[in-house]
Scaffold this motif. Structure first.
Motif, PDB file in Angstrom:
ATOM      1  N   LEU A   1      18.749  67.530  26.370  1.00  0.00           N
ATOM      2  CA  LEU A   1      20.119  67.585  25.889  1.00  0.00           C
ATOM      3  C   LEU A   1      20.534  66.252  25.305  1.00  0.00           C
ATOM      4  O   LEU A   1      19.979  65.200  25.632  1.00  0.00           O
ATOM      5  CB  LEU A   1      21.095  68.043  26.969  1.00  0.00           C
ATOM      6  CG  LEU A   1      21.302  67.211  28.220  1.00  0.00           C
ATOM      7  CD1 LEU A   1      22.279  66.078  27.997  1.00  0.00           C
ATOM      8  CD2 LEU A   1      21.822  68.109  29.317  1.00  0.00           C
ATOM      9  N   THR A   2      21.499  66.323  24.405  1.00  0.00           N
ATOM     10  CA  THR A   2      22.105  65.135  23.819  1.00  0.00           C
ATOM     11  C   THR A   2      23.607  65.257  24.013  1.00  0.00           C
ATOM     12  O   THR A   2      24.197  66.282  23.666  1.00  0.00           O
ATOM     13  CB  THR A   2      21.769  65.015  22.323  1.00  0.00           C
ATOM     14  OG1 THR A   2      20.342  65.032  22.167  1.00  0.00           O
ATOM     15  CG2 THR A   2      22.325  63.730  21.742  1.00  0.00           C
ATOM     16  N   ASN A   3      24.213  64.229  24.581  1.00  0.00           N
ATOM     17  CA  ASN A   3      25.641  64.193  24.864  1.00  0.00           C
ATOM     18  C   ASN A   3      26.305  63.182  23.930  1.00  0.00           C
ATOM     19  O   ASN A   3      25.936  62.012  23.924  1.00  0.00           O
ATOM     20  CB  ASN A   3      25.873  63.792  26.322  1.00  0.00           C
ATOM     21  CG  ASN A   3      27.342  63.667  26.664  1.00  0.00           C
ATOM     22  OD1 ASN A   3      28.175  64.422  26.187  1.00  0.00           O
ATOM     23  ND2 ASN A   3      27.668  62.689  27.495  1.00  0.00           N
ATOM     24  N   TYR A   4      27.262  63.648  23.145  1.00  0.00           N
ATOM     25  CA  TYR A   4      28.062  62.786  22.270  1.00  0.00           C
ATOM     26  C   TYR A   4      29.446  62.688  22.904  1.00  0.00           C
ATOM     27  O   TYR A   4      30.047  63.715  23.246  1.00  0.00           O
ATOM     28  CB  TYR A   4      28.175  63.391  20.869  1.00  0.00           C
ATOM     29  CG  TYR A   4      26.849  63.675  20.230  1.00  0.00           C
ATOM     30  CD1 TYR A   4      26.200  62.714  19.470  1.00  0.00           C
ATOM     31  CD2 TYR A   4      26.237  64.913  20.388  1.00  0.00           C
ATOM     32  CE1 TYR A   4      24.965  62.975  18.872  1.00  0.00           C
ATOM     33  CE2 TYR A   4      25.010  65.190  19.805  1.00  0.00           C
ATOM     34  CZ  TYR A   4      24.386  64.225  19.055  1.00  0.00           C
ATOM     35  OH  TYR A   4      23.175  64.494  18.472  1.00  0.00           O
ATOM     36  N   GLU A   5      29.943  61.466  23.044  1.00  0.00           N
ATOM     37  CA  GLU A   5      31.184  61.266  23.782  1.00  0.00           C
ATOM     38  C   GLU A   5      32.035  60.193  23.120  1.00  0.00           C
ATOM     39  O   GLU A   5      31.513  59.178  22.656  1.00  0.00           O
ATOM     40  CB  GLU A   5      30.800  60.835  25.199  1.00  0.00           C
ATOM     41  CG  GLU A   5      31.868  60.831  26.208  1.00  0.00           C
ATOM     42  CD  GLU A   5      31.291  60.526  27.586  1.00  0.00           C
ATOM     43  OE1 GLU A   5      31.742  59.531  28.182  1.00  0.00           O
ATOM     44  OE2 GLU A   5      30.388  61.250  28.056  1.00  0.00           O
ATOM     45  N   MET A   6      33.350  60.426  23.082  1.00  0.00           N
ATOM     46  CA  MET A   6      34.309  59.423  22.606  1.00  0.00           C
ATOM     47  C   MET A   6      35.472  59.409  23.579  1.00  0.00           C
ATOM     48  O   MET A   6      35.857  60.466  24.103  1.00  0.00           O
ATOM     49  CB  MET A   6      34.825  59.763  21.205  1.00  0.00           C
ATOM     50  CG  MET A   6      33.806  59.579  20.116  1.00  0.00           C
ATOM     51  SD  MET A   6      34.420  60.062  18.481  1.00  0.00           S
ATOM     52  CE  MET A   6      36.009  59.306  18.413  1.00  0.00           C
ATOM     53  N   GLY A   7      36.019  58.234  23.809  1.00  0.00           N
ATOM     54  CA  GLY A   7      37.109  58.189  24.769  1.00  0.00           C
ATOM     55  C   GLY A   7      38.009  56.986  24.627  1.00  0.00           C
ATOM     56  O   GLY A   7      37.754  56.061  23.852  1.00  0.00           O
ATOM     57  N   LEU A   8      39.067  57.027  25.417  1.00  0.00           N
ATOM     58  CA  LEU A   8      40.058  55.960  25.493  1.00  0.00           C
ATOM     59  C   LEU A   8      40.311  55.695  26.970  1.00  0.00           C
ATOM     60  O   LEU A   8      40.567  56.638  27.736  1.00  0.00           O
ATOM     61  CB  LEU A   8      41.361  56.403  24.821  1.00  0.00           C
ATOM     62  CG  LEU A   8      42.528  55.455  25.036  1.00  0.00           C
ATOM     63  CD1 LEU A   8      42.964  54.896  23.698  1.00  0.00           C
ATOM     64  CD2 LEU A   8      43.664  56.175  25.714  1.00  0.00           C
ATOM     65  N   LYS A   9      40.210  54.435  27.361  1.00  0.00           N
ATOM     66  CA  LYS A   9      40.518  54.030  28.728  1.00  0.00           C
ATOM     67  C   LYS A   9      41.608  52.977  28.651  1.00  0.00           C
ATOM     68  O   LYS A   9      41.560  52.078  27.812  1.00  0.00           O
ATOM     69  CB  LYS A   9      39.294  53.436  29.429  1.00  0.00           C
ATOM     70  CG  LYS A   9      38.197  54.440  29.671  1.00  0.00           C
ATOM     71  CD  LYS A   9      37.043  53.828  30.426  1.00  0.00           C
ATOM     72  CE  LYS A   9      35.958  54.864  30.649  1.00  0.00           C
ATOM     73  NZ  LYS A   9      34.925  54.421  31.550  1.00  0.00           N
ATOM     74  N   SER A  10      42.582  53.079  29.545  1.00  0.00           N
ATOM     75  CA  SER A  10      43.684  52.132  29.515  1.00  0.00           C
ATOM     76  C   SER A  10      44.242  51.905  30.910  1.00  0.00           C
ATOM     77  O   SER A  10      44.366  52.842  31.696  1.00  0.00           O
ATOM     78  CB  SER A  10      44.804  52.660  28.602  1.00  0.00           C
ATOM     79  OG  SER A  10      45.891  51.768  28.601  1.00  0.00           O
ATOM     80  N   GLU A  11      44.563  50.645  31.197  1.00  0.00           N
ATOM     81  CA  GLU A  11      45.321  50.283  32.385  1.00  0.00           C
ATOM     82  C   GLU A  11      46.639  49.706  31.905  1.00  0.00           C
ATOM     83  O   GLU A  11      46.696  49.014  30.881  1.00  0.00           O
ATOM     84  CB  GLU A  11      44.567  49.260  33.229  1.00  0.00           C
ATOM     85  CG  GLU A  11      43.354  49.841  33.917  1.00  0.00           C
ATOM     86  CD  GLU A  11      42.661  48.829  34.819  1.00  0.00           C
ATOM     87  OE1 GLU A  11      42.796  47.604  34.571  1.00  0.00           O
ATOM     88  OE2 GLU A  11      41.989  49.264  35.744  1.00  0.00           O
TER      89      GLU A  11
END
Length: 178
Positions: A36-46
């Motif tokens: 499998l190939t996992n493509y991921e995009m995200g935003l992390k914020s404190e």
């Protein structure tokens, strides 16, 4: 204190031999490694002086040569069953109104389905949600920590989790007639 990220990750489940049928007469075909190939995009914020946190992620997973449990009249073994796609969004968040108190909320939406099946895929169908993968899930948590003495700390917490409807695991099978 915001981070945008993207990543691509690959993985696999090793292939294996299937031995022979229950009577020990017919050698089962080996099963190939799936991948499998996992493509991921995200935003992390404190934020709020690190009392609040949000992590929002979108993903797309391409899974090929899925290993499925297969049954025929002579027993159980593994087969490579086709391809699947999973795509969705996940949210993880937390808020601490006090140094010792923390609340959390997590939610996920996942559309996960077979897109192609091998001819011997048995009773599997394309377009249906994969077994054991709910479309929706969420949880609420609360945790409280406090000092009892200089050496001892106490913790109490609770969680409520909701999981939407899901299919149980399907098993491919073939009758004597076909």
């Amino acid at each position: 204190e915001v981070m945008l990220y993207g990543r691509v990750v690959t993985g696999y489940l090793p292939g294996t031999t299937n031995g022979t049928d229950a009577a020990g007469l017919v050698a089962r075909p080996p099963v190939k490694a799936d991948g499998l190939t996992n493509y991921e995009m995200g935003l992390k914020s404190e934020f709020l002086d690190r009392r609040g946190m949000v992590d929002l992620t979108v993903f797309y997973i391409d899974w090929k040569d899925i290993q499925l449990t297969f049954q025929d009249p002579s027993g159980w073994y593994l087969i490579n069953g086709g391809r699947a796609l999973s795509r969705g969004v996940e949210l993880a968040s937390a808020y601490s109104p006090l140094h010792t108190l923390r609340f959390g909320y997590n939610a996920a939406y996942t559309q996960s389905e077979y897109t192609e099946l091998a001819p011997n895929g048995g009773n599997m169908l394309t377009g249906y949600q994969l077994p054991q993968v709910p479309k929706w899930s969420m949880s609420f948590t609360a945790d409280y920590d406090w000092a009892l003495t200089g050496l001892w700390h106490a913790h109490v917490g609770g969680a409520w989790r909701w999981i939407g409807p899901l299919w149980t695991e399907l098993v491919a099978s073939r009758s004597l007639g076909g």
